[in-house]
Design an enzyme around this catalytic site. Structure first.
Site, short mmCIF file in Angstrom:
data_model
loop_
_atom_site.label_atom_id
_atom_site.label_comp_id
_atom_site.label_asym_id
_atom_site.label_seq_id
_atom_site.Cartn_x
_atom_site.Cartn_y
_atom_site.Cartn_z
CG ASN A 1 -5.44 11.20 10.85
OD1 ASN A 1 -5.65 11.76 11.92
ND2 ASN A 1 -5.97 11.63 9.71
CG HIS B 1 -3.96 16.49 11.13
ND1 HIS B 1 -4.08 15.64 12.19
CD2 HIS B 1 -4.87 16.06 10.21
CE1 HIS B 1 -5.00 14.72 11.93
NE2 HIS B 1 -5.49 14.95 10.73
CB CYS C 1 -8.50 16.00 11.96
SG CYS C 1 -8.93 14.37 11.38
O1 UT7 Z 1 -7.60 13.90 8.76
C1 UT7 Z 1 -7.95 13.79 7.40
C2 UT7 Z 1 -7.99 12.35 6.99
N1 UT7 Z 1 -7.81 12.04 5.61
C3 UT7 Z 1 -6.66 12.14 4.92
O2 UT7 Z 1 -5.68 12.66 5.34
C4 UT7 Z 1 -6.65 11.49 3.54
C5 UT7 Z 1 -5.77 12.19 2.55
N2 UT7 Z 1 -5.54 11.33 1.42
C6 UT7 Z 1 -4.54 10.39 1.42
O3 UT7 Z 1 -3.79 10.27 2.38
C7 UT7 Z 1 -4.36 9.56 0.17
O4 UT7 Z 1 -5.26 9.99 -0.82
C8 UT7 Z 1 -4.56 8.03 0.43
C9 UT7 Z 1 -3.40 7.50 1.28
C10 UT7 Z 1 -5.87 7.76 1.12
C11 UT7 Z 1 -4.54 7.26 -0.89
O5 UT7 Z 1 -3.34 7.52 -1.58
P1 UT7 Z 1 -3.37 7.91 -3.12
O6 UT7 Z 1 -1.97 8.09 -3.55
O7 UT7 Z 1 -4.32 9.06 -3.29
O8 UT7 Z 1 -3.93 6.58 -3.77
P2 UT7 Z 1 -5.22 6.38 -4.68
O9 UT7 Z 1 -6.45 6.55 -3.86
O10 UT7 Z 1 -5.06 7.18 -5.93
O11 UT7 Z 1 -5.08 4.86 -5.04
C12 UT7 Z 1 -4.04 4.38 -5.92
C13 UT7 Z 1 -4.22 2.90 -6.10
C14 UT7 Z 1 -5.63 2.50 -6.50
O12 UT7 Z 1 -5.53 1.40 -7.38
P3 UT7 Z 1 -5.73 1.61 -8.95
O13 UT7 Z 1 -7.10 2.17 -9.10
O14 UT7 Z 1 -4.65 2.58 -9.37
O15 UT7 Z 1 -5.57 0.24 -9.49
C15 UT7 Z 1 -6.25 2.03 -5.20
O16 UT7 Z 1 -7.27 1.07 -5.39
O17 UT7 Z 1 -3.95 2.22 -4.85
C16 UT7 Z 1 -5.06 1.38 -4.51
N3 UT7 Z 1 -5.19 1.35 -3.05
C17 UT7 Z 1 -4.50 0.51 -2.28
N4 UT7 Z 1 -3.59 -0.44 -2.57
C18 UT7 Z 1 -3.05 -1.12 -1.54
C19 UT7 Z 1 -5.97 2.14 -2.28
N5 UT7 Z 1 -5.79 1.82 -0.99
C20 UT7 Z 1 -4.89 0.80 -0.96
C21 UT7 Z 1 -4.29 0.06 0.07
N6 UT7 Z 1 -3.38 -0.88 -0.26
N7 UT7 Z 1 -4.58 0.27 1.38
#
Ligand code: UT7
Length: 333
Positions: free
Chosen positions: A290, A260, A118
């Site tokens: 993204n 970004h 990225c």
């Molecule tokens: O260019 C670089 C590219 N990468 C990035 O920028 C990624 C940076 N990270 C992020 O943007 C965030 O970490 C995410 C958007 C990917 C995830 O958000 P988060 O607030 O860190 O969520 P999490 O991974 O802690 O997940 C929270 C909950 C989990 O459920 P439990 O374990 O609490 O029951 C996940 O399983 O949300 C669940 N979850 C979803 N639910 C609905 C994860 N993905 C999804 C989804 N829809 N798409």
């Protein structure tokens, strides 16, 4: 030796017509619009159509034509092509070479692909600046073109909601004596201790795509979202502050912050660290998600074409990506 100042002479961008909404994704995977908007700010993304030629070089052709036209140049004025793509059209020939042909450039200018994920397009700015400053090149076409849909696992809700396809391009050239445009300062870094947080391991020389790889579903991008999130906020904020200081400016002098476009929460957290009001931040992650190294140049081009960014404005660009690479640039447009 005479030193020239570098200006962004023209910009262009392209996004595919095909819109994929959060609702569309929720038909395939266990997710929903509200979760995606709350956690990322993303409402929809664009997905390319190969039958329309919307591969990295194909999208780049349109964005580059717009950038060259905006710079009041013709294609043979370009004397170097620098092309950022996380996944190129193919390994050989390089995508910059394919773009040279698609643009109809006949001057045999140099054509180089770069991959810093990225961060690729922002990484290329100080490189192009150095080559223009020293008089080595006059007009460098700097492209970020990304087709993330090709390596995004559409069955993995942790990653697939985040990404989209598109391209941004700029022509960098010499500022004339009566123009104020210049690149003040930049920083490029990579923290390889975090390189395993965002990967696409198969498809390179070490792990060819084999039946075994496909059976194990290893041909897709994988990500440790929370680790990337934490590193992104810390690194982008630190880099942004450093380049502004190195430019002998303060945050109040910055007219526009172009981060970004990975996640609205990351953008807001970075902005809050140095109190930059949200109305000075260019945001399009809601519409395009993204687009990796295309995200900053698409946002830049749209803001210029909308008349938000004007000649003389001080711009702060900051990015991060797999590697974990990161970079920031402070410039006068
Ligand atoms: O260019 C670089 C590219 N990468 C990035 O920028 C990624 C940076 N990270 C992020 O943007 C965030 O970490 C995410 C958007 C990917 C995830 O958000 P988060 O607030 O860190 O969520 P999490 O991974 O802690 O997940 C929270 C909950 C989990 O459920 P439990 O374990 O609490 O029951 C996940 O399983 O949300 C669940 N979850 C979803 N639910 C609905 C994860 N993905 C999804 C989804 N829809 N798409």
């Amino acid at each position: 030796m005479k030193i020239f100042n570098t200006k962004i002479a023209g910009t262009g961008s392209f996004v595919p017509d095909r819109v994929v909404t959060n609702h569309d994704l929720s038909q395939r995977i266990d997710t929903n619009h509200n979760w995606i908007v709350e956690r990322t700010g993303i409402h929809e993304r664009r997905i390319s159509d190969l039958s329309k030629g919307e591969c990295p070089s194909g999208m780049a052709k349109i964005a580059a034509q717009k950038a060259i036209e905006a710079a009041n140049l013709t294609v043979n004025d370009i004397d170097l092509i620098l092309f950022s793509a996380t996944l190129p059209d193919q390994s050989m020939p390089n995508t910059a070479a394919v773009l040279q042909e698609k643009l109809g450039i006949t001057n045999h200018c140099g054509a180089l692909d770069v991959n810093a994920a990225c961060s690729g397009w922002v990484y290329l700015l100080p490189m192009a600046d150095a080559m223009i400053k020293t008089g080595l090149y006059k007009h460098i076409l700097v492209v970020g073109s990304e087709m993330l849909s090709a390596f995004n696992n559409w069955d993995d809700r942790n990653t697939c909601i985040l990404f989209g396809d598109g391209c941004g391009a700029a022509v960098l050239g010499r500022a004339s004596e009566n123009e104020d445009s210049k690149i003040f300062s930049s920083i490029l870094t990579c923290d390889s201790t975090k390189k395993d947080h965002l990967t696409l391991m198969a498809g390179g020389a070490c792990k060819r795509i084999t039946h075994e790889v496909l059976n194990n579903n290893e041909q897709w991008m994988t990500m440790n979202g929370q680790e990337v999130f934490k590193a992104a906020v810390k690194t982008m904020a630190g880099h942004a502050e450093k380049v502004v200081k190195d430019a002998n400016l303060s945050m109040e002098d910055i007219d526009w912050f172009i981060p970004h476009q990975a996640n609205l929460r990351i953008i807001e957290a970075v902005g809050n660290r140095f109190n930059i009001p949200i109305n000075k931040v260019i945001v399009n992650v809601d519409r395009y998600a993204n687009t990796s190294s295309a995200s900053v140049p698409i946002a830049l081009d749209e803001a210029i074409r909308e008349g938000k960014i004007k000649r003389g404005d001080h711009l702060l660009l900051a990015t991060f990506g797999a590697g974990l690479t990161a970079g920031a640039v402070c410039l006068q447009y």
